[in-house]
Design a protein around this motif. Structure first.
Motif, PDB file in Angstrom:
ATOM      1  N   THR A 133       0.981  -1.201  -0.087  1.00 48.90           N
ATOM      2  CA  THR A 133       0.014  -0.067   0.131  1.00 48.90           C
ATOM      3  C   THR A 133       1.000   1.164  -0.027  1.00 48.90           C
ATOM      4  O   THR A 133       0.226   2.357  -0.283  1.00 48.90           O
ATOM      5  N   LEU A 134       2.280   1.078   0.182  1.00 49.17           N
ATOM      6  CA  LEU A 134       3.066   2.075   0.260  1.00 49.17           C
ATOM      7  C   LEU A 134       3.604   2.470  -1.084  1.00 49.17           C
ATOM      8  O   LEU A 134       4.179   1.427  -1.811  1.00 49.17           O
ATOM      9  N   PRO A 135       3.548   3.721  -1.637  1.00 52.08           N
ATOM     10  CA  PRO A 135       4.007   4.010  -2.988  1.00 52.08           C
ATOM     11  C   PRO A 135       5.340   3.518  -3.382  1.00 52.08           C
ATOM     12  O   PRO A 135       5.647   2.959  -4.395  1.00 52.08           O
ATOM     13  N   ARG A 136       6.590   3.496  -2.456  1.00 46.00           N
ATOM     14  CA  ARG A 136       7.778   3.187  -2.718  1.00 46.00           C
ATOM     15  C   ARG A 136       8.047   1.771  -2.852  1.00 46.00           C
ATOM     16  O   ARG A 136       8.993   1.398  -3.141  1.00 46.00           O
ATOM     17  N   PHE A 137       7.062   0.973  -2.340  1.00 50.25           N
ATOM     18  CA  PHE A 137       7.250  -0.677  -2.394  1.00 50.25           C
ATOM     19  C   PHE A 137       6.275  -1.167  -3.338  1.00 50.25           C
ATOM     20  O   PHE A 137       6.219  -2.417  -3.450  1.00 50.25           O
ATOM     21  N   LYS A 138       5.532  -0.414  -3.902  1.00 53.26           N
ATOM     22  CA  LYS A 138       4.506  -1.097  -4.710  1.00 53.26           C
ATOM     23  C   LYS A 138       5.159  -1.912  -6.033  1.00 53.26           C
ATOM     24  O   LYS A 138       4.397  -2.796  -6.444  1.00 53.26           O
ATOM     25  N   ASP A 139       6.238  -1.155  -6.620  1.00 55.03           N
ATOM     26  CA  ASP A 139       6.969  -2.095  -7.725  1.00 55.03           C
ATOM     27  C   ASP A 139       8.198  -2.744  -7.135  1.00 55.03           C
ATOM     28  O   ASP A 139       9.084  -3.353  -8.165  1.00 55.03           O
ATOM     29  N   LYS A 140       8.203  -3.182  -6.029  1.00 51.84           N
ATOM     30  CA  LYS A 140       9.261  -4.196  -5.515  1.00 51.84           C
ATOM     31  C   LYS A 140       8.792  -5.482  -5.408  1.00 51.84           C
ATOM     32  O   LYS A 140       7.745  -5.699  -5.192  1.00 51.84           O
ATOM     33  N   PRO A 141       9.761  -6.625  -5.680  1.00 57.13           N
ATOM     34  CA  PRO A 141       9.225  -8.028  -5.647  1.00 57.13           C
ATOM     35  C   PRO A 141       9.186  -8.487  -4.136  1.00 57.13           C
ATOM     36  O   PRO A 141       9.955  -9.101  -3.827  1.00 57.13           O
ATOM     37  N   ILE A 142       8.357  -7.968  -3.352  1.00 52.88           N
ATOM     38  CA  ILE A 142       8.383  -8.276  -1.954  1.00 52.88           C
ATOM     39  C   ILE A 142       7.762  -9.722  -1.836  1.00 52.88           C
ATOM     40  O   ILE A 142       8.311 -10.360  -0.740  1.00 52.88           O
ATOM     41  N   ASP A 143       7.157 -10.234  -2.601  1.00 48.33           N
ATOM     42  CA  ASP A 143       6.694 -11.779  -2.404  1.00 48.33           C
ATOM     43  C   ASP A 143       7.918 -12.471  -2.617  1.00 48.33           C
ATOM     44  O   ASP A 143       7.697 -13.580  -1.743  1.00 48.33           O
ATOM     45  N   SER A 144       8.910 -12.386  -3.342  1.00 47.41           N
ATOM     46  CA  SER A 144      10.123 -13.031  -3.627  1.00 47.41           C
ATOM     47  C   SER A 144      10.796 -12.870  -2.214  1.00 47.41           C
ATOM     48  O   SER A 144      11.296 -14.229  -1.761  1.00 47.41           O
ATOM     49  N   TYR A 145      11.077 -11.845  -1.409  1.00 49.05           N
ATOM     50  CA  TYR A 145      11.708 -11.999  -0.243  1.00 49.05           C
ATOM     51  C   TYR A 145      11.002 -12.515   0.813  1.00 49.05           C
ATOM     52  O   TYR A 145      11.604 -13.288   1.659  1.00 49.05           O
ATOM     53  N   ILE A 146       9.545 -12.684   0.937  1.00 44.31           N
ATOM     54  CA  ILE A 146       8.906 -13.326   2.095  1.00 44.31           C
ATOM     55  C   ILE A 146       8.962 -14.729   1.707  1.00 44.31           C
ATOM     56  O   ILE A 146       8.954 -15.825   2.496  1.00 44.31           O
ATOM     57  N   GLN A 147       8.973 -15.289   0.430  1.00 47.06           N
ATOM     58  CA  GLN A 147       9.158 -16.685   0.125  1.00 47.06           C
ATOM     59  C   GLN A 147      10.168 -17.159   0.304  1.00 47.06           C
ATOM     60  O   GLN A 147      10.353 -18.537   0.938  1.00 47.06           O
ATOM     61  N   VAL A 148      11.275 -16.335   0.148  1.00 44.48           N
ATOM     62  CA  VAL A 148      12.645 -17.037   0.443  1.00 44.48           C
ATOM     63  C   VAL A 148      12.809 -17.070   2.002  1.00 44.48           C
ATOM     64  O   VAL A 148      13.227 -18.092   2.514  1.00 44.48           O
ATOM     65  N   PHE A 149      12.223 -16.157   2.820  1.00 42.75           N
ATOM     66  CA  PHE A 149      12.233 -16.175   4.185  1.00 42.75           C
ATOM     67  C   PHE A 149      11.584 -17.228   4.720  1.00 42.75           C
ATOM     68  O   PHE A 149      11.764 -18.141   5.379  1.00 42.75           O
ATOM     69  N   MET A 150      10.261 -17.677   4.257  1.00 44.96           N
ATOM     70  CA  MET A 150       9.376 -18.770   4.424  1.00 44.96           C
ATOM     71  C   MET A 150      10.147 -20.055   4.020  1.00 44.96           C
ATOM     72  O   MET A 150       9.942 -20.912   4.842  1.00 44.96           O
ATOM     73  N   ILE A 151      10.724 -20.164   3.094  1.00 36.71           N
ATOM     74  CA  ILE A 151      11.230 -21.214   2.525  1.00 36.71           C
ATOM     75  C   ILE A 151      12.439 -21.863   3.619  1.00 36.71           C
ATOM     76  O   ILE A 151      12.518 -23.078   4.046  1.00 36.71           O
ATOM     77  N   PHE A 152      13.133 -20.950   3.963  1.00 41.17           N
ATOM     78  CA  PHE A 152      14.216 -21.036   4.993  1.00 41.17           C
ATOM     79  C   PHE A 152      13.397 -21.456   6.303  1.00 41.17           C
ATOM     80  O   PHE A 152      14.098 -22.273   7.208  1.00 41.17           O
ATOM     81  N   SER A 153      12.519 -20.712   6.880  1.00 41.08           N
ATOM     82  CA  SER A 153      11.870 -21.026   7.882  1.00 41.08           C
ATOM     83  C   SER A 153      11.324 -22.350   8.079  1.00 41.08           C
ATOM     84  O   SER A 153      11.252 -23.200   8.894  1.00 41.08           O
ATOM     85  N   TRP A 154      10.507 -23.004   6.978  1.00 42.01           N
ATOM     86  CA  TRP A 154      10.021 -24.195   6.899  1.00 42.01           C
ATOM     87  C   TRP A 154      10.929 -25.181   6.845  1.00 42.01           C
ATOM     88  O   TRP A 154      10.819 -26.051   7.444  1.00 42.01           O
ATOM     89  N   LEU A 155      12.278 -24.935   6.101  1.00 41.86           N
ATOM     90  CA  LEU A 155      13.432 -25.891   6.335  1.00 41.86           C
ATOM     91  C   LEU A 155      13.628 -26.131   7.724  1.00 41.86           C
ATOM     92  O   LEU A 155      13.861 -27.208   8.153  1.00 41.86           O
TER      93      LEU A 155
END
Length: 414
Positions: A133-155
């Motif tokens: 919802t923040l303008p400066r983060f709208k075009d950033k691949p946030i999903d990728s970073y969260i998925q990476v963190f969750m992969i390591f968390s699940w691992l």
């Protein structure tokens, strides 16, 4: 619970049950009582916590707490209290059955790991929704970073659960995994490639959410709507969705139209194919006739004067038009296009405007228009380009020129 445990056991013994039967019935009754208590505590805690969060979110100015509620963060946190109750009283329930006690305790510890992962995942999803919802983060691949963190968390969670179930210390278990690291790399090959690609895409700013990209290999031509660890989703202009592997963005070639979107105009680059047999020198009579076209009147007067001065100074015999310097209908038409584009209200005057002749082909002489429309919106851009070429095609006969066309059935009629 301890007092209740002994009272129930003593009552069963007094009622004539064998010691072994009394132990099993006592354990079963205590287990049912514990489950009922846990479900009641979980229900009450969840209702209180969710209601409290919802009330707080309704009066808060930030929408982050609303997103926490929407992603069920309070609901997941509420499970912690009944879990602690269960862990506390399992030894009381299975005191006479050490094997059952060990199994249930390990099961609860594994569930605790899963619950922590649920809380982390829902919290990160709420954070992701908030950042988007923040303008400066709208075009950033946030999903990728969260998925990476969750992969390591699940691992980490899976390894911890396996260590608990097998009774091996976590450090020793992780150390043993080094021997099968090659298998892990093979299994998670796409994930690792996607992770590396996501980092490179982000650091090099190759693609952002909202960018218009064209990826011919995958048939994608539209706006990027999602960038995650494994894939990039593109919504094509026909509203279909194309999914592209993230690593393809760094291994293959694609076109990003962001430069055009950020510029002051959208390029028009299209050619008219002129029939070569119509190209000719202009006589004085032809020039006088074309002076009636206002856009090139001053140009023709100036050029005609310059040509006459040159030809007179060099005693050129103009009985034959080929001699000396001359104007051609194609050259004058090219100048007309240039002047027309520079006066067109929808053409950006601060960017390149050019009418150029390309190498002749079997389909005629390409006369290419190169300019930029001020309006970059697709619908308006197409309208502007069509308007320009409608006018130029209609203007061709005034210069005794024709568009090249392949013969049709009507061309062979007598």
């Amino acid at each position: 619970m301890s007092g209740l445990k002994h009272k129930l056991y003593d009552y069963l013994i007094l009622s004539g049950f064998t010691e072994n039967s009394a132990k099993y019935l006592n354990m079963l009754a205590l287990l049912i009582a514990l489950l009922i208590a846990v479900f009641i505590i979980d229900y009450v805690t969840r209702k209180i916590l969710v209601k409290t969060f919802a009330q707080f979110a309704s009066v808060s100015k930030s929408n982050f707490d609303d997103l926490l509620v929407a992603n069920k963060v309070p609901r997941n946190i509420a499970h912690i209290i009944p879990l602690l109750v269960a862990i506390r009283f399992v030894p009381e329930v299975f005191g006479d059955f050490p094997t059952f006690e060990d199994v249930f305790e390990r099961g609860l510890e594994v569930f605790a790991i899963i619950l922590i992962l649920w809380i982390v995942r829902s919290s990160l999803n709420a954070l992701k929704d908030y950042l988007k919802t923040l303008p400066r983060f709208k075009d950033k691949p946030i999903d990728s970073y969260i998925q990476v963190f969750m992969i390591f968390s699940w691992l980490g969670g899976i390894m911890s659960a396996i260590a608990i179930l097998t009774g091996i210390e976590f450090i020793k278990f992780v150390t043993g995994l080094g021997a099968i690291s090659a298998v892990i790399i093979l299994v998670f090959k796409d994930t690792i490639m996607g992770f590396v690609a996501s980092i490179q895409v982000s650091i090099n700013d190759m693609v952002r959410i909202g960018d218009w990209i064209t990826f011919e290999k995958y048939g994608a031509d539209g706006d990027v709507i999602e960038i995650n660890l494994a894939t990039v989703k593109v919504q094509n202009f026909d509203k279909t969705i194309t999914t592209i592997p993230t690593y393809a963005l760094i291994s293959d070639s694609f076109k990003n139209w962001r430069g055009m979107t950020n510029s002051e105009g959208r390029r028009i680059k299209r050619a008219l194919y002129i029939k070569q047999t119509g190209v000719k020198y202009l006589s004085d009579a032809d020039v006088e006739k074309l002076k009636g076209i206002h856009l090139i009147t001053s140009y023709l007067e100036g050029r005609q004067a310059d040509i006459k001065t040159y030809n007179n100074a060099n005693n050129v015999d103009k009985n034959l038009l080929l001699n000396g310097r001359n104007l051609s209908n194609l050259g004058v038409f090219r100048k007309y296009i240039d002047t027309y584009l520079k006066q067109h209200s929808a053409v950006n005057k601060d960017m390149m405007i050019m009418a150029r002749q390309l190498a002749p082909t079997t389909q005629g002489i390409p006369l290419e228009i190169y300019a930029f429309s001020s309006d970059k919106r697709w619908e308006n851009y197409e309208y502007i380009m069509s308007d320009i070429f409608d006018h130029l095609i209609a203007a061709l006969p005034y210069f005794d020129l024709e568009i090249f066309e392949l013969p049709s059935h009507g061309s062979f009629k007598a």
